[in-house]
Each structure stands twice: as structure tokens, then as C-alpha cells.
Scaffold this motif. Structure first.
Motif, PDB file in Angstrom:
ATOM      1  N   MET A 126      34.194  29.972  33.703  1.00  0.00           N
ATOM      2  CA  MET A 126      34.255  31.220  32.931  1.00  0.00           C
ATOM      3  C   MET A 126      33.922  30.960  31.465  1.00  0.00           C
ATOM      4  O   MET A 126      34.359  29.987  30.880  1.00  0.00           O
ATOM      5  CB  MET A 126      35.660  31.780  33.041  1.00  0.00           C
ATOM      6  N   LYS A 127      33.113  31.844  30.914  1.00  0.00           N
ATOM      7  CA  LYS A 127      32.754  31.673  29.500  1.00  0.00           C
ATOM      8  C   LYS A 127      33.929  32.073  28.615  1.00  0.00           C
ATOM      9  O   LYS A 127      34.738  32.916  28.981  1.00  0.00           O
ATOM     10  CB  LYS A 127      31.564  32.568  29.183  1.00  0.00           C
TER      11      LYS A 127
ATOM     12  N   THR B 110      35.530  36.175  26.591  1.00  0.00           N
ATOM     13  CA  THR B 110      35.196  37.290  27.476  1.00  0.00           C
ATOM     14  C   THR B 110      35.906  38.574  27.059  1.00  0.00           C
ATOM     15  O   THR B 110      35.370  39.658  27.244  1.00  0.00           O
ATOM     16  CB  THR B 110      35.542  36.964  28.933  1.00  0.00           C
TER      17      THR B 110
ATOM     18  N   TRP C 152      31.375  48.524  39.037  1.00  0.00           N
ATOM     19  CA  TRP C 152      31.046  47.375  38.168  1.00  0.00           C
ATOM     20  C   TRP C 152      32.284  46.951  37.385  1.00  0.00           C
ATOM     21  O   TRP C 152      32.584  45.772  37.256  1.00  0.00           O
ATOM     22  CB  TRP C 152      29.939  47.741  37.172  1.00  0.00           C
TER      23      TRP C 152
ATOM     24  N   LEU D  67      35.614  47.513  37.897  1.00  0.00           N
ATOM     25  CA  LEU D  67      36.781  46.975  38.605  1.00  0.00           C
ATOM     26  C   LEU D  67      36.490  45.703  39.405  1.00  0.00           C
ATOM     27  O   LEU D  67      37.416  45.088  39.926  1.00  0.00           O
ATOM     28  CB  LEU D  67      37.374  48.045  39.526  1.00  0.00           C
ATOM     29  N   THR D  68      35.229  45.324  39.532  1.00  0.00           N
ATOM     30  CA  THR D  68      34.934  44.062  40.228  1.00  0.00           C
ATOM     31  C   THR D  68      34.541  42.952  39.253  1.00  0.00           C
ATOM     32  O   THR D  68      34.107  41.883  39.676  1.00  0.00           O
ATOM     33  CB  THR D  68      33.823  44.239  41.287  1.00  0.00           C
ATOM     34  N   LEU D  69      34.699  43.212  37.973  1.00  0.00           N
ATOM     35  CA  LEU D  69      34.489  42.122  37.007  1.00  0.00           C
ATOM     36  C   LEU D  69      35.555  41.047  37.246  1.00  0.00           C
ATOM     37  O   LEU D  69      36.686  41.384  37.615  1.00  0.00           O
ATOM     38  CB  LEU D  69      34.607  42.657  35.573  1.00  0.00           C
ATOM     39  N   PRO D  70      35.211  39.796  37.052  1.00  0.00           N
ATOM     40  CA  PRO D  70      36.182  38.731  37.363  1.00  0.00           C
ATOM     41  C   PRO D  70      37.238  38.542  36.271  1.00  0.00           C
ATOM     42  O   PRO D  70      37.417  37.448  35.748  1.00  0.00           O
ATOM     43  CB  PRO D  70      35.290  37.496  37.507  1.00  0.00           C
ATOM     44  N   PHE D  71      37.898  39.628  35.945  1.00  0.00           N
ATOM     45  CA  PHE D  71      38.973  39.606  34.947  1.00  0.00           C
ATOM     46  C   PHE D  71      40.150  40.401  35.484  1.00  0.00           C
ATOM     47  O   PHE D  71      39.964  41.347  36.252  1.00  0.00           O
ATOM     48  CB  PHE D  71      38.509  40.231  33.624  1.00  0.00           C
ATOM     49  N   SER D  72      41.352  40.014  35.031  1.00  0.00           N
ATOM     50  CA  SER D  72      42.547  40.712  35.503  1.00  0.00           C
ATOM     51  C   SER D  72      42.520  42.165  35.042  1.00  0.00           C
ATOM     52  O   SER D  72      41.856  42.511  34.054  1.00  0.00           O
ATOM     53  CB  SER D  72      43.791  40.018  34.965  1.00  0.00           C
ATOM     54  N   ARG D  73      43.245  42.998  35.770  1.00  0.00           N
ATOM     55  CA  ARG D  73      43.333  44.412  35.392  1.00  0.00           C
ATOM     56  C   ARG D  73      43.937  44.560  33.986  1.00  0.00           C
ATOM     57  O   ARG D  73      43.576  45.466  33.246  1.00  0.00           O
ATOM     58  CB  ARG D  73      44.201  45.175  36.395  1.00  0.00           C
TER      59      ARG D  73
END
Lengths: 231, 249
Positions: B2-3, B6, B87, B89-95
Motif C-alpha cells: 500500500m502506498k 492514501t 468504486w 466502497l471497494t477501495l482497499p481502505f477501511s470504512r
């Protein structure tokens, strides 16, 4: 066959409607798999479960050896069903968005894909046709070097020229990378050549699945099987 | 891998989406320009009269809590109205991270809007003073009142921003039955400046002035701020939980 995705007895209900009714399926690794079936068969619900958008009511789902989660989405490039792109973006903003937020995003490859799909950096998303917007979204997805690519209806409502461009981009992409790819589509005639494996869903269950070559040898083309199962 | 940065990238995305939208609306800027010209003309013609007070321009501030709610509500709503929630809600970040980025972006937008508005009001008051020779005391008095309005709006803004995010996610969740409560809160608490009329006290001439810094009730306001911010934090946490567990997609 090594599975990239394993689903056992997956169940999902929306109110009284059963979207998945005990789906059992194994999706092979490093293959292009078609998820096929009529509207309401549970295809999109299954695709959404892979990215954690929807949780199963029952059953188990393993993707690349893990449960669905936001962390796992770093390894999944997902094109959502009926998605649109951010309307205030230009193409260059979309590429920047991907580069800053999506793990495995290859900016150079994104620009190659953007050009190959007939788009340019200055184009405004607000003024794009549906086909151009679909090509932009596909370019963003294909630019990611991740183990799993999930495309939910990438050809929905798109003109023939755009469909041909997208299929050509998919063929190029799949030949260059060893990814596991899932495509959910109704455009079987134009995409049949892409598939190594096919899953036919009916009423939220796996009606039939297998390697496309074997299915062809025993039952005819993917289109023929589709007609046999659903007509 | 992960960069880094973010959150910053998420925040910039949320902030710029709205900023670009406003920049692209030429009609809005023409409307704002026309209002400024009208205000300048009004001050030039009537600014010197005794019954005209630049404080009247501050009445628009009463709408600000509602505006602030609208800013954060829109940031969530647009994901569905524009078809981009897949797009988002499927980002690889927590809610939590996704919602905090929206909160931070809406806070920045609200802060910027408030600052621009108050800066414009102060400039107009200075223009009026320069043109009609208002006393330094008059300008100082106006500045003090403007600062109090700004303070009240800034204090309630975090609460209204949280309420906006909550309203945005509730309507897309299995808990949407409690949405009316949020809208009632919006109507009642958004009227914060009217509630603050109880803080006004009459001076010896019988004129009313806001007195957050000096009246006997001032302490109650200062104490209420951390309570309001705590409620805002709780609502934000609630929105994150709804986003995690109760969304209907």
C-alpha cells in the motif's frame, strides 16, 4: 485444478427474494472464467460478495485463500455492475485517481490502454458517451497488476465498436499477465473466445461449470449450452 | 504494497470533486458577481444612513448550519446519484478511513465557504466605512459581532457535518426507518443561531447585541461546544458502523 475462489453453500436473501440459494463453485486460478446466466440468476450478487460489498447470509467464501475484506480488495481489480465514472473528472484525473488510490496501478500501462481504447487525457467524463466511459473504466481496471480481475457486465449498453475495442484490450491484457479473471456478461457471442472456464448460474445456484474446451467437446458452444439451459 | 499518504489522496479526491463542480458552474459565479455588485450599489446609496447597519448582512449566517449539513450529505449522496458507490466502497481502505476522508473534505469545504463569506462581509463593511466615514468604533463593533456569528457557526459545523454524513448513509441502510429523527434534528438544531437569541441582552439604549463573550449566559455556550463536538464524534462513529454492517447494496 487449483482454485483461486472457492464458494460453498453461499446463500443471500434480499427480503423475500433469494439471490443465492446455496451456490457451490470453484474458480480456477490463472484462467479467464465466464459467469453466465439470465438476469436475476445471482451473478452480480456473487461478484459483489467477492469484494465485500455484500455479505453472505450463510456459507463460506474464500478468495486467494482469504475471506472477503477491504484489505483483500488491494489484490482485486473490480469493475462494478452499472458503474459510472466520477463526473467532474477528465481522463487525466481518472488515471491520477487510480495511481494514488489503487495498489498495483501501473500508470504507464494506464496511458497505453487509454490511447489504445481511443481516449485522450483532456476528455471530460461529463461529455463522454456511455461507450467511452465504459472504456475508461476498463482501462483503469486493466492497468492494475493484481492477482484477481473481476469485471461485472463490462459490455452492458455499449455500442459494437466500443465492445470490439474492449474485447481487443482484454485479449491483449490476458496474454500479457497471469491473472485470474472473472467476467460476467450477456454478450456471449463476442466474448466466447476469451473464456477458459465457464460457470452457468440459475436461480442462485451453479447449474453447470467446467472448462470451455471440455464443454464444447461434450455439449457444443457456450452459446448452445446457454440456450439449452435457459430457453 | 500500500502506498503511503492514501488518506491524503482520498481527502484530495473528495475535496476536488466538489471544487471542480463549482468551478464548472459559470452561472453560479455570475450570480455571485451580481450579488456583490448589488451589495456595493446598496452600500453606496444607503450605507451612510443612520438606520442602515452592516450587521444586517450577517443574517445570511442563519442559513449556514443547513448549508454545512448539505455539504457533507451531498458527498455521500453523490456516490449513489452518480453511480460511483461501487468504486468508493471497494477501495482497499477501511470504512473509517473512507468516511473520515469525506468528513475532512466537507469540513474543509465548509471552513472555506465560511471564511470567504465572512471575508466578503468584512470587506463590504470596510468599503461602507471608507465611503461614509463610519467611526473606528462602528467598524470594531461590527467586527466583534461578525466574529461571534463566525464562532457560533464554526462550533456547530462539526455537528451538522456528522449529521449530514449520517443522513447520507442511513438512507442506504437497513436502518433507514430512523432517518426521520435525523431530519428532525436537522430542522431543530440547524436553527442554532435563532436558539442563540436567548443569549442576546439589551444594552442601556434598549438595543440588542450578541454577547457570547460577556453576558452571564456566555459560560453555558462555551461549555456546550465540547458537548456538541462529542455528539458529532459519536454520530461519525455511528455512520462508520452503519457503513460497515447495515448498508443495503
Amino acid at each position: 485444478m487449483k482454485s483461486a475462489i472457492h464458494a460453498a453453500n453461499l446463500t443471500k436473501k434480499y427480503g423475500k427474494r433469494m439471490a443465492l440459494a446455496g451456490l457451490d463453485v470453484d474458480i480456477p486460478e490463472h484462467a479467464v472464467t465466464a459467469i453466465l446466466g439470465p438476469n436475476g440468476a445471482g451473478k452480480s450478487t456473487f461478484m459483489r460478495m467477492l469484494t465485500g460489498l455484500v455479505s453472505p447470509d450463510q456459507g463460506t467464501l474464500s478468495i486467494l485463500g482469504q475471506y472477503p475484506s477491504w484489505q483483500l480488495n488491494a489484490s482485486i481489480s473490480y469493475l462494478p455492475d452499472r458503474a459510472r465514472w466520477f463526473e467532474s473528472h477528465r481522463v487525466e484525473h481518472a488515471v491520477e485517481w487510480g495511481a494514488s488510490l489503487l495498489p498495483g496501478f501501473d500508470k504507464d500501462r494506464a496511458w497505453e490502454l487509454v490511447r489504445a481504447l481511443g481516449l485522450d487525457a483532456e476528455m471530460d467524463v461529463r461529455g463522454m458517451s456511455k461507450g467511452q466511459e465504459a472504456r475508461l473504466m476498463l482501462a483503469i481496471c486493466l492497468a492494475r497488476d493484481v492477482p484477481l480481475l473481476v469485471l461485472d457486465e463490462p459490455f452492458s449498453g455499449i455500442d459494437m465498436i466500443s465492445r470490439e475495442k474492449i474485447v481487443a484490450a482484454l485479449i491483449d491484457s490476458f496474454s500479457e499477465r497471469r491473472q485470474t479473471v472473472l467476467i460476467c456478461t450477456h454478450e456471449i457471442a463476442e466474448t466466447e473466445s476469451l473464456f477458459d472456464y465457464a460457470v452457468f448460474m440459475k436461480d442462485g445456484r451453479n447449474a453447470m461449470s467446467g472448462h470451455v474446451e471440455e464443454l464444447r467437446a461434450s455439449r457444443g458452444s457456450v452459446q448452445d449450452i446457454y440456450r439449452q439451459l435457459y430457453s | 504494497m500500500m502506498k503511503s499518504g492514501t488518506f491524503n489522496a482520498l481527502y484530495r479526491h473528495e475535496f476536488h470533486m466538489e471544487f471542480r463542480r463549482w468551478l464548472s458552474r459559470k452561472g453560479v459565479w455570475m450570480y455571485v458577481g451580481a450579488l456583490v455588485v448589488l451589495a456595493l450599489a446598496a452600500l453606496t446609496i444607503w450605507g451612510g444612513r443612520g438606520d442602515f447597519k452592516p450587521e444586517y448582512m450577517l443574517y445570511a449566517t442563519y442559513a449556514f448550519p443547513y448549508l454545512v449539513f448539505g455539504i457533507s450529505y451531498r458527498l455521500v449522496k453523490r456516490e449513489w446519484s452518480n453511480g460511483t458507490y461501487g468504486w468508493w466502497l471497494t477501495l482497499p481502505f477501511s470504512r473509517s478511513k473512507l468516511m473520515l476522508a469525506k468528513y475532512a473534505a466537507s469540513l474543509a469545504q465548509a471552513g472555506l465557504t465560511l471564511l470567504v463569506y465572512f471575508a466578503a462581509i468584512v470587506l463590504l463593511a470596510l468599503y461602507n466605512a471608507a465611503l461614509h466615514g463610519t467611526t473606528a468604533e462602528g467598524v470594531r463593533s461590527f467586527g466583534a459581532v461578525a466574529a461571534q456569528y463566525l464562532l457560533v457557526v464554526a462550533a456547530i459545523a462539526p455537528f451538522m457535518l456528522s449529521l449530514g454524513l449520517l443522513a447520507g448513509v442511513l438512507v442506504r441502510s437497513r436502518l433507514k426507518g430512523i432517518s426521520p429523527l435525523v431530519w428532525i434534528s436537522f430542522g431543530v438544531l440547524g436553527n442554532a443561531l435563532n436558539w442563540l437569541n436567548i443569549a442576546r441582552s439589551a444594552d442601556s439604549n434598549g438595543d440588542y447585541e450578541m454577547s457570547l463573550f460577556s453576558s452571564h449566559s456566555a459560560l453555558a455556550f462555551w461549555i456546550s461546544f465540547p458537548v456538541i463536538w462529542l455528539l458529532a464524534a459519536l454520530m461519525l462513529a455511528g455512520s462508520v458502523q452503519i457503513c460497515k454492517k447495515f448498508m443495503t447494496l
